[in-house]
Scaffold this motif. Sequence first.
Motif, PDB file in Angstrom:
ATOM      1  N   PRO A 255       0.338  -0.975  -0.043  1.00 36.45           N
ATOM      2  CA  PRO A 255       0.290  -0.134  -0.233  1.00 36.45           C
ATOM      3  C   PRO A 255       1.215   1.556   0.222  1.00 36.45           C
ATOM      4  O   PRO A 255       1.936   1.710   0.622  1.00 36.45           O
TER       5      PRO A 255
ATOM      6  N   GLN B 156      -6.497  -4.599  -9.746  1.00 36.22           N
ATOM      7  CA  GLN B 156      -6.629  -4.803  -8.068  1.00 36.22           C
ATOM      8  C   GLN B 156      -4.980  -4.090  -7.697  1.00 36.22           C
ATOM      9  O   GLN B 156      -5.244  -3.630  -6.182  1.00 36.22           O
TER      10      GLN B 156
ATOM     11  N   TRP C 180      -4.346  -1.713  -4.855  1.00 40.08           N
ATOM     12  CA  TRP C 180      -3.821  -1.684  -3.179  1.00 40.08           C
ATOM     13  C   TRP C 180      -2.673  -1.191  -3.150  1.00 40.08           C
ATOM     14  O   TRP C 180      -2.255  -0.796  -1.961  1.00 40.08           O
TER      15      TRP C 180
ATOM     16  N   ALA D 213      -1.297  -9.294  -0.694  1.00 34.65           N
ATOM     17  CA  ALA D 213      -2.225  -8.420  -1.302  1.00 34.65           C
ATOM     18  C   ALA D 213      -3.609  -9.789  -0.987  1.00 34.65           C
ATOM     19  O   ALA D 213      -4.814  -8.575  -0.683  1.00 34.65           O
TER      20      ALA D 213
ATOM     21  N   ASP E 296      -5.174  -8.981   3.339  1.00 28.70           N
ATOM     22  CA  ASP E 296      -5.948  -7.342   2.718  1.00 28.70           C
ATOM     23  C   ASP E 296      -7.082  -7.545   2.227  1.00 28.70           C
ATOM     24  O   ASP E 296      -8.061  -6.335   2.056  1.00 28.70           O
TER      25      ASP E 296
ATOM     26  N   ALA F 171      -7.388  -7.788  -0.856  1.00 22.82           N
ATOM     27  CA  ALA F 171      -7.606  -6.745  -2.246  1.00 22.82           C
ATOM     28  C   ALA F 171      -7.610  -7.743  -4.176  1.00 22.82           C
ATOM     29  O   ALA F 171      -7.766  -6.904  -4.431  1.00 22.82           O
TER      30      ALA F 171
END
Length: 339
Positions: free
Chosen positions: A148, A171, A175, A294, A297, A299
Amino acid sequence: MKAIVYRDNGGPDVLRLVERDLPVPGPGEVRVRIAVSGVNPTDWQARSGAAGPKRFPEVTPHLDGAGVIDAVGEGVDQSRVGQRVWLFMAAAGRPTGTAAEFTVVPAEQAVPLPDAAGFDVGASLGVPALTAHRALTVAEDGPSRLRPGALDGRVVLAAGGAGAVGHAVIQLARWAGATVVSTVSGPEKARLATAAGAHHVINYREGDPAAEIRKVAPDGVDIVAEVALGANLALDLAVLRTRGTISTYANDGGKPVELDVLRNMVLNARFQFLVLYTAGPEVRAAAAEDVAAAVRDGALPVGEEHGLPLVRFPLDRTADAHRAVEGGAVGKVLVDVAW
């Protein structure tokens, strides 16, 4: 165990469902009970012989998949038994991929899959997500890793945002903090790219797509993740910023690529051609780590509502799954392996 194999290169009909002995993991390896196997264009290209003749007398296809580790070889922590994982490059340089009830891979190619992420997510990572990561981390003045904030202030153009790699580009770039533009060929694919998270979606078949992209990025696009270089090069160069990067992972449509050398010199444009097989183990390992982060998260979701429809087949219809990918099925083609 049940497995899909082929003994000769050729069309989907060379794939056969057979019974095989349970594989035994060697030193540094893990055995995974496969829940879902992912199908990529590279899988049918290997099967057909388009990527070169097969290297083994018998091959079980598919690079990607997800399941649970049920045995480990010497040197691998026993605590990994029972761990949910996603696999990448399973059939690369090996005769046994994920189109089987069990497969064996090097331990580092079985990446922990969080409980919150389903096996569909895991089987959809691999080639698309690692390719997307590579495309986003090769710019001269850009990050070599994603997290991020890594792409804050950057503009990424995801060509073909409704495809599996384009979906992952959208994506991962979002992210990492980029402004994401995606080009598509029609309203349905526009809907999918928007659902994936693209901030701006532009139909390249209508109006002046370069002008529309320049409205978003007046100084130009930082990174283009390109799926059809021959067809899209003129548009890419019209929107690329000085010292921008075009990362190309395919040339869909097969249109020849002609370069205006002077124009690219003036732009100081960078072209990065990429394929995972020759990217190097360090690059693949770093990409797997970032993709895993990711996933943790949340994402990288999949499914129609997240811009990547899932097209499913049972193991005994793997040939039909290959036909779907070869035919350009929109979304991600998965093979469900019965438990």
